[in-house]
Design a protein around this motif. Structure first.
Motif: not given
Ligand SMILES: Nc1ncnc2c1ncn2[C@@H]1O[C@H](COP(=O)(O)OP(=O)(O)O)[C@@H](O)[C@H]1O
Ligand SMILES: [Mg+2]
Length: 278
Positions: A29-34, A76-83, A97-102, A113-119
Motif C-alpha cells: 500500500p502507498s496510500l490509505v484513506v480511512d 467528501v463523506r466517509g470515503i475509504s480505500f487503499v492504493a 461530486s467531490g473528486k477534486s476535494t478528495l 474534518t474526520k478520518g485520516s489519510v496515511y501516505v
C-alpha cells in the motif's frame, strides 16, 4: 440532480471482474484513506441591507447548512480505500461530486474534518495544480511546481527546456499563465508533473485537452511512473482516457464512494447512470 435514496450503489464483490492484472503488478500500500470527511466552511450569510439575498441564498444553497452566517459544504463523506505502489486509479463522478476535494485532501492541502489519510514514503505528495499561480509566468510556475514536487532549484533548471518542449507552448512560457488557453495551461501542468517522479501523481482533468500526440506522451509518462512504483490518480470526464490508463476506478457521487473496482465495470456502471439522468 438527485438520486432516489432507495437506489443501492453497494457492489457485491462477486459481481466484479477478477483483478488479475492488478494482482500481478501491485506492490505494498502507498496510500490509505480511512473514513475521510471534508467539510468546507464558507461565509454565506445574508448581506446586511440586501433584502433580495434571502431567497437567492436559499436557491443556491440547497443541500448546504447555514449556521450563523457560515455555510458548510460536506464535499467528501466517509470515503475509504487503499492504493498500492504501481497502481493507476481513475476517479469519475459528475461535477461537484467531490473528486477534486478528495485529491486535495490526499495531497494534504485541506485538512480532513474526520478520518485520516496515511501516505507511505515521501509525504510531500502533491497535485501540481494547487501550487501554480495564474498571475505568474509559465516559467515561474515551472519553478514553483517543480519545487512543490520535491525537485531542487537546480533540477528544475536542468529540466526546464524538456518541460516546455513537452507542453508544446513555446515562448508563451514567458507570459502569465492566466493568459493561456485552457489547453495550454493543462499541458503545462501535466508537463511540470511529469518532470519529477513523485510517489503519488494526481492529475485533475489535465489530459482532456491535448491532442493525440500529447495524450500518447502523457500515457507513456504515467506508465513510467507506475513502473517506478508510483501511484497515479487520474480525474477525467473521458471514460476512454480512464480505460486506457487506469486498471481501477473509483466512482464518487455526492461525496461518497459508490463503486471501486476494475475500470471496465465502474465506467460501464457510471456511463449507464449518466445516460439515465439525461
Ligand atoms: N473552496 C471551496 N469552498 C466551498 N465549497 C467548495 C470549495 N471547493 C469545492 N466546493 C464544493 O464542494 C463540492 C465538491 O466540489 P469538488 O470537489 O470541486 O467536485 P468535483 O471536482 O467532483 O467537481 C461542491 O459542492 C463544490 O461546490
Ligand atoms: Mg473537480
Amino acid at each position: 440532480m438527485s438520486i432516489p435514496e432507495e437506489i443501492d450503489f453497494e457492489v457485491d464483490a462477486d459481481d466484479l471482474e477478477p483483478l488479475q492484472e492488478q494482482e500481478r503488478e501491485l506492490g505494498a500500500p502507498s496510500l490509505v484513506v480511512d473514513d475521510l470527511y471534508v467539510t468546507y466552511r464558507v461565509f454565506g450569510g445574508k448581506r446586511v441591507g440586501d433584502r433580495s439575498a434571502g431567497r437567492m441564498q436559499r436557491m443556491v444553497s440547497r443541500g448546504r447548512q447555514h449556521v450563523g452566517g457560515l455555510t458548510s459544504v460536506e464535499a467528501v463523506r466517509g470515503i475509504s480505500f487503499v492504493a498500492r505502489h504501481g497502481e493507476s486509479i481513475g476517479i469519475v463522478g459528475v461535477n461537484g461530486s467531490g473528486k477534486s476535494t478528495l485529491l486535495r485532501a490526499i495531497a494534504g492541502l485541506i485538512p480532513p474534518t474526520k478520518g485520516s489519510v496515511y501516505v507511505s514514503g515521501d509525504p510531500s505528495l502533491l497535485g501540481v495544480n494547487a501550487a501554480l499561480i495564474g498571475e505568474l509566468t509559465g516559467e515561474r510556475n515551472v519553478m514553483l511546481g517543480g519545487l512543490a514536487l520535491g525537485l531542487t532549484p537546480d533540477q528544475v533548471r536542468e529540466r526546464f527546456d524538456d518541460v516546455v518542449d513537452f507542453a508544446g507552448i513555446g515562448d508563451a512560457v514567458y507570459l502569465p499563465m492566466n493568459s493561456y488557453s485552457s489547453g495550454m495551461g493543462a499541458r503545462l501542468r501535466f508537463a511540470i508533473s511529469a518532470a519529477a517522479v513523485p510517489d503519488v501523481l494526481m492529475i485533475d482533468e489535465a489530459l482532456a485537452t491535448g491532442d493525440a500526440a500529447f495524450r500518447k506522451k502523457s500515457k507513456a509518462r504515467i506508465d513510467g511512473i507506475r513502473d517506478q512504483a508510483g501511484t497515479v490518480f487520474l480525474v477525467s470526464h473521458s471514460l476512454r482516457t480512464i480505460l486506457s490508463i487506469c486498471s481501477r476506478t473509483l466512482w464518487i457521487h455526492q461525496g461518497r464512494l459508490v463503486m471501486d473496482g476494475p475500470s471496465e465495470a465502474v465506467c460501464e456502471a457510471y456511463h449507464a447512470f449518466v445516460r439515465a439522468q439525461d
